[in-house]
Write a protein that holds these residues in place. Structure first.
Motif, PDB file in Angstrom:
ATOM      1  N   ARG A  82      -8.523   9.953  -7.469  1.00 57.03           N
ATOM      2  CA  ARG A  82      -9.304   9.487  -7.050  1.00 57.03           C
ATOM      3  C   ARG A  82      -9.933   8.212  -7.133  1.00 57.03           C
ATOM      4  N   TRP A  83      -9.669   7.492  -8.590  1.00 54.35           N
ATOM      5  CA  TRP A  83      -9.918   6.599  -8.022  1.00 54.35           C
ATOM      6  C   TRP A  83      -9.160   5.284  -8.498  1.00 54.35           C
ATOM      7  N   THR A  84      -7.939   6.059  -9.228  1.00 56.71           N
ATOM      8  CA  THR A  84      -6.909   5.055  -8.449  1.00 56.71           C
ATOM      9  C   THR A  84      -6.460   4.345  -6.652  1.00 56.71           C
ATOM     10  N   GLY A  85      -7.043   5.339  -6.079  1.00 63.94           N
ATOM     11  CA  GLY A  85      -6.801   5.160  -4.834  1.00 63.94           C
ATOM     12  C   GLY A  85      -7.603   3.499  -4.562  1.00 63.94           C
ATOM     13  N   PHE A  86      -8.684   3.217  -5.094  1.00 61.01           N
ATOM     14  CA  PHE A  86      -8.973   2.161  -4.351  1.00 61.01           C
ATOM     15  C   PHE A  86      -8.301   0.501  -4.672  1.00 61.01           C
ATOM     16  N   VAL A  87      -7.519   0.782  -5.880  1.00 61.12           N
ATOM     17  CA  VAL A  87      -6.393  -0.190  -5.721  1.00 61.12           C
ATOM     18  C   VAL A  87      -5.782  -0.394  -5.010  1.00 61.12           C
ATOM     19  N   GLY A  88      -5.290   0.408  -3.798  1.00 58.06           N
ATOM     20  CA  GLY A  88      -4.815   0.018  -2.665  1.00 58.06           C
ATOM     21  C   GLY A  88      -5.888  -0.756  -1.670  1.00 58.06           C
TER      22      GLY A  88
ATOM     23  N   ARG B 131      -3.014  15.538 -10.770  1.00 58.44           N
ATOM     24  CA  ARG B 131      -4.040  14.445 -11.833  1.00 58.44           C
ATOM     25  C   ARG B 131      -5.341  14.160 -10.796  1.00 58.44           C
ATOM     26  N   ALA B 132      -5.214  14.757  -9.437  1.00 58.78           N
ATOM     27  CA  ALA B 132      -6.310  14.888  -8.407  1.00 58.78           C
ATOM     28  C   ALA B 132      -7.779  13.667  -9.181  1.00 58.78           C
ATOM     29  N   ASP B 133      -8.283  13.804 -10.069  1.00 65.04           N
ATOM     30  CA  ASP B 133      -8.999  13.219 -11.051  1.00 65.04           C
ATOM     31  C   ASP B 133      -8.974  12.037 -11.392  1.00 65.04           C
ATOM     32  N   VAL B 134      -7.712  11.784 -11.454  1.00 57.61           N
ATOM     33  CA  VAL B 134      -7.210  10.218 -11.769  1.00 57.61           C
ATOM     34  C   VAL B 134      -6.861   9.313 -10.191  1.00 57.61           C
TER      35      VAL B 134
ATOM     36  N   GLY C 147      -8.807  18.389  -0.122  1.00 58.26           N
ATOM     37  CA  GLY C 147     -10.165  18.015  -0.960  1.00 58.26           C
ATOM     38  C   GLY C 147     -11.535  17.474  -0.382  1.00 58.26           C
ATOM     39  N   ALA C 148     -10.692  16.038   0.613  1.00 56.50           N
ATOM     40  CA  ALA C 148     -11.910  15.217   0.840  1.00 56.50           C
ATOM     41  C   ALA C 148     -11.923  15.974   3.037  1.00 56.50           C
ATOM     42  N   GLY C 149     -11.806  17.339   2.946  1.00 61.15           N
ATOM     43  CA  GLY C 149     -12.122  17.851   3.954  1.00 61.15           C
ATOM     44  C   GLY C 149     -10.470  18.362   5.034  1.00 61.15           C
ATOM     45  N   GLY C 150      -9.419  18.527   4.133  1.00 57.92           N
ATOM     46  CA  GLY C 150      -8.752  18.798   5.005  1.00 57.92           C
ATOM     47  C   GLY C 150      -8.138  17.549   6.317  1.00 57.92           C
TER      48      GLY C 150
ATOM     49  N   GLY D 266       1.241  -1.355  -0.332  1.00 52.45           N
ATOM     50  CA  GLY D 266       0.117   0.104   0.246  1.00 52.45           C
ATOM     51  C   GLY D 266       0.748   1.875  -0.136  1.00 52.45           C
ATOM     52  N   ALA D 267       1.877   0.572   0.765  1.00 51.31           N
ATOM     53  CA  ALA D 267       2.863   2.426   0.599  1.00 51.31           C
ATOM     54  C   ALA D 267       3.233   2.530  -0.440  1.00 51.31           C
ATOM     55  N   LEU D 268       4.334   1.509  -1.169  1.00 52.43           N
ATOM     56  CA  LEU D 268       4.771   1.745  -2.575  1.00 52.43           C
ATOM     57  C   LEU D 268       3.498   1.586  -3.327  1.00 52.43           C
ATOM     58  N   TRP D 269       1.801   1.740  -3.280  1.00 49.98           N
ATOM     59  CA  TRP D 269       1.064   2.084  -4.673  1.00 49.98           C
ATOM     60  C   TRP D 269       1.029   3.446  -3.929  1.00 49.98           C
ATOM     61  N   THR D 270       0.992   4.345  -2.604  1.00 50.59           N
ATOM     62  CA  THR D 270       0.736   5.639  -3.003  1.00 50.59           C
ATOM     63  C   THR D 270       2.025   6.225  -3.148  1.00 50.59           C
ATOM     64  N   LEU D 271       3.561   6.136  -2.528  1.00 48.98           N
ATOM     65  CA  LEU D 271       4.423   6.505  -3.367  1.00 48.98           C
ATOM     66  C   LEU D 271       4.206   6.876  -4.983  1.00 48.98           C
ATOM     67  N   LEU D 272       4.175   5.248  -5.840  1.00 47.22           N
ATOM     68  CA  LEU D 272       3.750   5.649  -6.314  1.00 47.22           C
ATOM     69  C   LEU D 272       2.606   6.761  -7.601  1.00 47.22           C
ATOM     70  N   GLU D 273       1.563   6.816  -6.645  1.00 46.62           N
ATOM     71  CA  GLU D 273       0.762   7.728  -7.166  1.00 46.62           C
ATOM     72  C   GLU D 273       1.430   9.378  -6.977  1.00 46.62           C
ATOM     73  N   TYR D 274       1.690   9.287  -6.281  1.00 45.11           N
ATOM     74  CA  TYR D 274       2.467  10.781  -6.222  1.00 45.11           C
ATOM     75  C   TYR D 274       3.640  10.609  -6.229  1.00 45.11           C
ATOM     76  N   ALA D 275       4.517   9.710  -7.469  1.00 46.50           N
ATOM     77  CA  ALA D 275       5.159  10.148  -8.159  1.00 46.50           C
ATOM     78  C   ALA D 275       4.682  10.341 -10.064  1.00 46.50           C
ATOM     79  N   LEU D 276       3.429  10.032 -10.037  1.00 46.58           N
ATOM     80  CA  LEU D 276       3.163  10.180 -11.108  1.00 46.58           C
ATOM     81  C   LEU D 276       1.836  11.384 -11.209  1.00 46.58           C
ATOM     82  N   GLY D 277       1.662  12.143 -10.144  1.00 49.11           N
ATOM     83  CA  GLY D 277       1.255  13.215 -10.047  1.00 49.11           C
ATOM     84  C   GLY D 277      -0.553  12.895 -10.275  1.00 49.11           C
ATOM     85  N   TRP D 278      -1.117  11.716  -9.089  1.00 47.75           N
ATOM     86  CA  TRP D 278      -2.339  11.325  -9.129  1.00 47.75           C
ATOM     87  C   TRP D 278      -2.342  12.222  -7.528  1.00 47.75           C
ATOM     88  N   HIS D 279      -2.145  12.420  -6.435  1.00 43.53           N
ATOM     89  CA  HIS D 279      -2.805  13.021  -5.645  1.00 43.53           C
ATOM     90  C   HIS D 279      -2.286  14.881  -5.877  1.00 43.53           C
ATOM     91  N   THR D 280      -1.630  15.465  -6.951  1.00 40.46           N
ATOM     92  CA  THR D 280      -1.584  16.398  -6.895  1.00 40.46           C
ATOM     93  C   THR D 280      -1.969  17.020  -8.475  1.00 40.46           C
TER      94      THR D 280
END
Length: 172
Positions: free
Chosen positions: A51-57, A46-49, A118-121, A30-44
């Motif tokens: 939002r859905w990739t988090g479920f892979v965790g 490309r947050a629209d992407v 975006g989820a309430g801080g 889960g940590a590696l997946w989260t870091l990959l999401e961050y590296a790909l910009g999915w937390h910054t």
């Protein structure tokens, strides 16, 4: 010499130590997946992407719990009572929750302080607490379902088959 009934089997140490390992592997995945999401910009960016990739965790705890339950069932000789299965799943979930909470605290505090705005801080501690609680809750639900399924489909030893003169195999 009279034979007494065998003592009820406690959860085997290998099952618990294996559950600890599976919990740690699920947290690492889960940590590696989260870091990959961050590296790909999915937390910054490309947050629209993201939002859905988090479920892979969710795949990591599910796979870890199922593998730990299968190992515990194998260690127990092919059957796994519900309570033992739930204890193994709870062990995986507690380890995953503790390690996941520590990771999300560090991630939110140092790597991406804006994560979750975006989820309430909320603070890093709040995100870590919610990550740990979510891991425990998801793990217990998945563990209960998997323990029931594995209890219902316990492994039955196969009947050895011997070849006949015609080549067909029949039960001995």
């Amino acid at each position: 010499m009279s034979r007494s009934a065998p003592a009820p089997r406690a959860i085997a140490r290998p099952a618990i130590s294996r559950a600890l390992g599976y919990g740690a592997l699920a947290a690492a995945g889960g940590a590696l997946w989260t870091l990959l999401e961050y590296a790909l910009g999915w937390h910054t960016t490309r947050a629209d992407v993201g939002r859905w990739t988090g479920f892979v965790g969710l795949v990591f705890p599910i796979v870890a719990i199922v593998l730990a339950l299968r190992a515990a069932r194998r260690d127990a000789g092919g059957t796994l009572p519900f309570r033992r299965g739930l204890a193994v799943a709870a062990t995986v979930s507690v380890v995953l929750g503790a390690l996941g909470a520590a990771f999300f605290y560090a991630y939110h505090a140092w790597l991406d302080p804006a994560f979750g705005d975006g989820a309430g801080g909320g603070s890093a501690a709040a995100h870590a607490l919610s990550a740990g609680a979510a891991a425990l809750a998801v793990g217990l639900v998945v563990g209960a379902v998997a323990a029931v399924a594995m209890r219902a489909t316990s492994a039955v030893p196969a009947v050895p088959r011997a070849p006949t003169a015609s080549g067909a195999r029949v039960a001995r």
